[in-house]
Structures are given as structure tokens and as C-alpha cells.
Design an enzyme around this catalytic site. Structure first.
Site, PDB file in Angstrom:
ATOM      1  N   GLY A  56      19.246  86.147  90.382  1.00 19.47           N
ATOM      2  CA  GLY A  56      17.376  86.196  90.152  1.00 19.47           C
ATOM      3  C   GLY A  56      17.870  84.965  89.441  1.00 19.47           C
ATOM      4  O   GLY A  56      18.316  83.848  88.406  1.00 19.47           O
TER       5      GLY A  56
ATOM      6  N   SER B  24      24.287  83.250  86.341  1.00 22.87           N
ATOM      7  CA  SER B  24      23.698  82.587  87.480  1.00 22.87           C
ATOM      8  C   SER B  24      22.943  83.326  88.034  1.00 22.87           C
ATOM      9  O   SER B  24      22.094  84.399  88.330  1.00 22.87           O
ATOM     10  CB  SER B  24      25.211  82.470  88.460  1.00 22.87           C
ATOM     11  OG  SER B  24      25.768  83.894  89.770  1.00 22.87           O
ATOM     12  N   LYS B  25      22.685  83.161  89.553  1.00 30.53           N
ATOM     13  CA  LYS B  25      21.407  82.315  90.738  1.00 30.53           C
ATOM     14  C   LYS B  25      21.730  83.976  91.022  1.00 30.53           C
ATOM     15  O   LYS B  25      20.818  84.661  91.735  1.00 30.53           O
ATOM     16  CB  LYS B  25      21.570  81.379  92.259  1.00 30.53           C
ATOM     17  CG  LYS B  25      21.804  80.229  91.344  1.00 30.53           C
ATOM     18  CD  LYS B  25      20.392  79.815  91.910  1.00 30.53           C
ATOM     19  CE  LYS B  25      19.970  78.507  91.852  1.00 30.53           C
ATOM     20  NZ  LYS B  25      21.053  77.493  91.635  1.00 30.53           N
ATOM     21  N   ARG B  26      22.899  84.646  91.451  1.00 28.77           N
ATOM     22  CA  ARG B  26      22.988  86.124  91.592  1.00 28.77           C
ATOM     23  C   ARG B  26      22.348  87.115  91.273  1.00 28.77           C
ATOM     24  O   ARG B  26      21.670  88.212  91.546  1.00 28.77           O
ATOM     25  CB  ARG B  26      24.692  86.792  91.820  1.00 28.77           C
ATOM     26  CG  ARG B  26      24.942  86.028  92.539  1.00 28.77           C
ATOM     27  CD  ARG B  26      26.132  86.463  92.466  1.00 28.77           C
ATOM     28  NE  ARG B  26      27.561  85.988  91.516  1.00 28.77           N
ATOM     29  CZ  ARG B  26      28.032  87.112  90.638  1.00 28.77           C
ATOM     30  NH1 ARG B  26      27.238  88.405  90.867  1.00 28.77           N
ATOM     31  NH2 ARG B  26      28.378  86.708  90.271  1.00 28.77           N
TER      32      ARG B  26
END
Ligand code: GLU
Length: 482
Positions: A246, A242-244
């Protein structure tokens, strides 16, 4: 004949999970000489945008995925979906539902309070024809719900094997909402039928949708395609990517200087391996070898080190002229490209690239490394200046070296090396002291390919001019520190 599709929703940029779906569909189509259809699922008008659709097409093109049909925009087909829903009502396989979301929520909470598992209670199925007509005449908004039949829905997943669901666990899901917009299940099945899709290959997150969609195919009296669900991609911490972890948008990898073929290999090799070796395969090899039953069931881990490794390998294996094509936009954007460069100095530029690529993992690295060969305006790494250019004796050594260089008949790597080593010996210092200092003076950095080759390619005049900048560079470094 194989017909597959990729059906992204343009509610954001194309991310790596969706790209892998596209890539496997594309490989499958090309392997079988089939057709790859592109469909943009933009029925959620509020969350979809044309800009995102464009960005998705750009990302697909960058990776090298072309499509044979489409893009088909679902937003242009609302009337088709409405008619299809009405067709099922006409056959008695779907029904109008007047329950408002508030009423349903209230009943859901009541059933939960009784400790029951809620699914739509079919209240509107029990309406008489007269009651239904009355409500419609009053202008009450009506959704259309699918009437889930009794029984068991089974399918053979191309990746996971047999999967089955008891229909009693499915609720009568909505096909058309009260506002006339289709739900995902309706539009996806209608479109897959209309485009003759034979294989639906998509992410694991859609497994629970498949039984409902199979029931819809049957209701429409159409053959059910085969389904294959690709395992979820995990981040290095083994949590859902996910966005976590990057920026996972595909274009971000282009902007970070990865080559499309390296990225293609990396993405394909996430769940499948084209051959026994970890290496860069050509697109033709991947197309030839592709097979759905070799896709692994386990969740792959998105490991950027592997991408870097593949990218640097490709940068070093690719014919220079091809690499130059990829590097050119980077040099152009930085303002260091000229037609003269290609016309008069192509051979020289190729030598520069050949020398510098061994140290480059990305096109960003490579262009930064090449720029000091093309122009005098590059920056000096302050850490490298501090480490290698502050020795008070350096001025004198450089003056002597400059004299040596001027006298050289042939400014070649071999001669340059002989001179530098000779000068170091005469002065009783390590050759490395001079080598490090020259590297920072000429390239602005403390790591580079072999310095002697670097100097030969930079040329005598520029080398001497850059050696003469010592004082100036120190001053700038001091000002920055001060
Ligand atoms: N639009 C859906 C998505 O982006 C894909 C639908 C499908 O493949 O069935 O997840």
C-alpha cells in the site's frame, strides 16, 4: 554536544522507513539537548526534484519534527566535494582513474569468466605521473577513486554491537565521477564532517556503507562519529515494507485522517517502547524516555491495526477543543464549516464531536459522522435504506412518532427514548425497528452512537424534516437500483 542529522534524498515522497530514521534522530537530539540538522541529498540531479524536497519538509512538519539547522542542499555544495576529493589525491590517499565504464565492464566479465571475484583492479593506480598528465591534457574524463588501505575496519554499532570488515573485501570506490559529480560516500562524509555530526543514525541498508565512510573520515584526519543502524521495517507478510503493502508515504497517512501524535507514537513504537504500556505517549514523555540502547535489533512489522487503535484511542482521549482544531480542515474542505458555527454554536459542536468520536477511528470517519449534524445534504447508504426503510408500515409509524415528538415539551434524549419505546409498545413492534429507521433517516447510515442523544443534538425541527423525507429517499434508492 550531540549533533545528528536526517539526510533524505528527494527522489520521492517521504516514506515511513525514512520517517522513522528522522524520528529517532530527532528524539535523540531532543533527549540530549543536541542539534538536529536537516540535509537534502539532491546530488542525483536527474532523479531529485524541488517538489519532492518540499513534500518531504511538509511531511516532517506534519509529524511535528522541527530542525535546528538546514535544510542544507547538497546540490549547492558540488565545489566543496570536488575540493575534498582533490585534497585526498594530494595526500596520496586517492587517485585519478581514466577507465571508462565500458572498459571496466569488459574486465569485470573477463574476471568473472575466470571464476574470480571482481573488484576494481587498480589499473590507473599504476599509471606514471607522466601518463596521467598526458591523459588529462588530452581531456580524458577522470574519476577520483579512494585508495582503500590494508587492514581491518571495525566499529561499535549503537544498535547491533561490534561490526568489522576486512578492507581487502572493499574496492577502491569512486569519490568523484568522471563528470565531476560526487558519489554518495564523498558528499555524505564531507557534509557530516562540516556540520560536526557526532552520531549517524540511519537504516540498516547503510551498514555496508559505514566501513567505507569510516575510512574516509580517517583519510580526512577527522574524528569518526558513532554509528547506529535501525532494523528494516517489514510488512505484515514479513517481507520488506514496500509499495506492495500500500501507499507508504507519510502524507498519505495524514490524508487518511490519522492524527500526527498517533502516527508519531506508532512510528516510534515500531522499534522502541517509551514505557510498559501500549498507549499514546506525549512528545515530552518520548523525549524524556528515549535511549538508543533500548531500540530492538529485530525487524518490526508495520501493523496498520495498531495505528488505527492508537488513532482511535487518541481521538477519544484528546481534549475536544484540540480535536476540533484537527477536524476543522476536514469540515472546511467538505464545505461544511462556517464562522458562525464556531462563534454561535461551539458548545453544541463540541457535544456533537464528543458523541460521535467514540465511533471514529480516523478524522475521515469523524467528519463523515459529524456532517449530517451540520447540513441536510449528506448521502444515504443504499444498503441501510434497503434494510431499514422499505417496510410499508413505516410511513404510518413515523407519522404517529412525528406527532409524539411535536408534543414533547423537552426534546431531550431521555424524553425521546421514552416516546420511541412507548410508541413501539403501542404498535406491538420492537423499538429497534423504529430506532434503525430513524437512524438511517436522520444520519443516512446504519451505525452511529446512541440514537436518542443523536436526535437531541440534531434537534426537533431537523429530525421531523428528515423523517418526512422517507418517500423521497425510497424513490432515489429505487432509481439507483433500477
Ligand atoms: N540520502 C540517504 C538516503 O536517503 C541517507 C544517507 C545517510 O543517512 O547516510 O538513504
Amino acid at each position: 554536544m550531540v549533533r545528528v542529522r536526517f539526510a533524505p534524498s528527494p527522489t520521492g515522497h517521504l516514506h515511513v522507513g525514512a520517517l522513522r530514521t528522522a524520528l529517532f534522530n530527532w528524539l535523540f537530539a531532543r533527549h540530549h539537548g543536541g542539534t538536529f540538522v536537516l540535509r537534502i541529498e539532491d546530488t542525483d540531479v536527474a532523479r531529485s526534484s524541488e517538489e519532492m524536497s518540499r513534500s518531504i519538509l511538509e511531511a516532517l512538519r506534519w509529524v511535528g519534527l522541527d530542525w535546528d539547522e538546514g535544510p542544507i542542499y547538497q546540490s549547492q555544495r558540488f565545489e566543496v566535494y570536488r575540493q575534498a576529493a582533490r585534497e585526498l589525491v594530494g595526500k596520496g590517499l586517492a587517485y585519478y582513474c581514466f577507465c571508462s565504464p565500458e572498459e571496466i565492464e569488459k574486465r569485470r566479465q573477463e574476471s568473472q569468466a575466470r571464476g574470480e571475484h571482481w573488484k576494481y583492479d587498480r589499473r590507473c593506480l599504476k599509471l606514471t605521473e607522466k601518463e596521467r598528465q598526458g591523459r588529462q591534457e588530452q581531456g580524458q574524463p577522470a574519476a577520483i577513486r579512494f585508495l582503500v588501505p590494508e587492514g581491518l575496519t571495525e566499529f561499535e554499532d549503537l544498535v547491533h554491537g561490534p561490526i568489522s570488515v576486512e578492507n581487502k573485501n572493499l574496492e577502491d570506490f569512486v569519490l568523484l565521477r568522471g563528470d565531476g559529480f560526487p558519489t554518495y560516500h564523498l558528499s555524505v562524509v564531507v557534509d557530516d564532517i562540516d556540520t560536526g555530526i557526532t552520531h549517524v543514525i540511519r537504516g540498516d541498508d547503510h551498514i555496508s556503507n559505514t566501513p567505507k565512510q569510516i575510512l574516509l573520515y580517517r583519510a580526512f584526519g577527522r574524528p569518526v562519529p558513532q554509528f547506529g543502524h535501525l532494523p528494516l521495517i517489514l510488512g505484515p507478510d514479513r517481507k520488506k515494507l514496500s509499495k506492495r503493502h500500500g501507499d507508504t508515504s507519510v502524507l498519505n497517512f495524514r490524508d487518511k485522517g490519522y492524527l500526527p501524535l498517533a502516527f508519531f507514537n506508532f512510528m516510534a513504537q515500531l522499534s522502541w517502547s517509551p514505557g510498559p504500556e501500549e498507549k499514546i505517549y506525549t512528545i515530552e514523555e518520548m523525549v524524556r524516555e528515549f535511549s538508543l540502547d533500548r531500540i530492538s535489533k529485530g525487524s518490526p512489522v508495520f501493523d496498520l491495526n495498531k495505528l488505527e487503535w492508537l488513532n482511535s484511542r487518541l481521538i477519544n482521549e484528546m481534549p475536544i477543543s484540540e480535536l476540533l482544531v484537527h477536524l476543522r480542515p476536514w469540515l472546511e474542505r467538505a464545505g461544511f464549516w462556517s464562522e458562525e458555527l464556531l462563534a454561535a454554536r461551539k458548545g453544541w459542536l463540541e457535544k456533537v464531536i464528543n458523541l460521535t468520536r467514540s465511533r471514529s477511528r480516523t478524522l475521515v470517519d469523524l467528519s463523515a459522522m459529524v456532517i449530517p449534524f451540520l447540513s441536510d445534504s449528506f448521502s444515504y447508504d443504499p444498503e441501510a435504506v434497503r434494510k431499514h426503510l422499505l417496510n410499508g408500515e413505516l410511513d404510518r409509524w413515523l407519522q404517529l412518532l412525528a406527532g409524539d415528538f411535536q408534543q414533547l415539551e423537552n426534546f431531550s434524549a431521555q424524553e425521546i427514548e421514552r416516546i420511541i419505546r412507548g410508541r413501539a409498545e403501542k404498535e406491538g413492534i420492537k423499538a429497534a425497528t423504529l430506532i434503525h429507521a430513524l437512524r438511517v433517516l436522520v444520519l443516512g447510515r446504519s451505525v452511529s452512537p446512541g440514537l436518542f442523544e443523536v436526535l437531541e443534538l440534531v434537534g426537533r425541527d431537523k429530525t421531523l424534516a428528515r423523517m418526512a423525507r422517507l418517500e423521497e429517499i425510497r424513490k432515489v434508492a429505487k432509481i439507483k437500483e433500477g
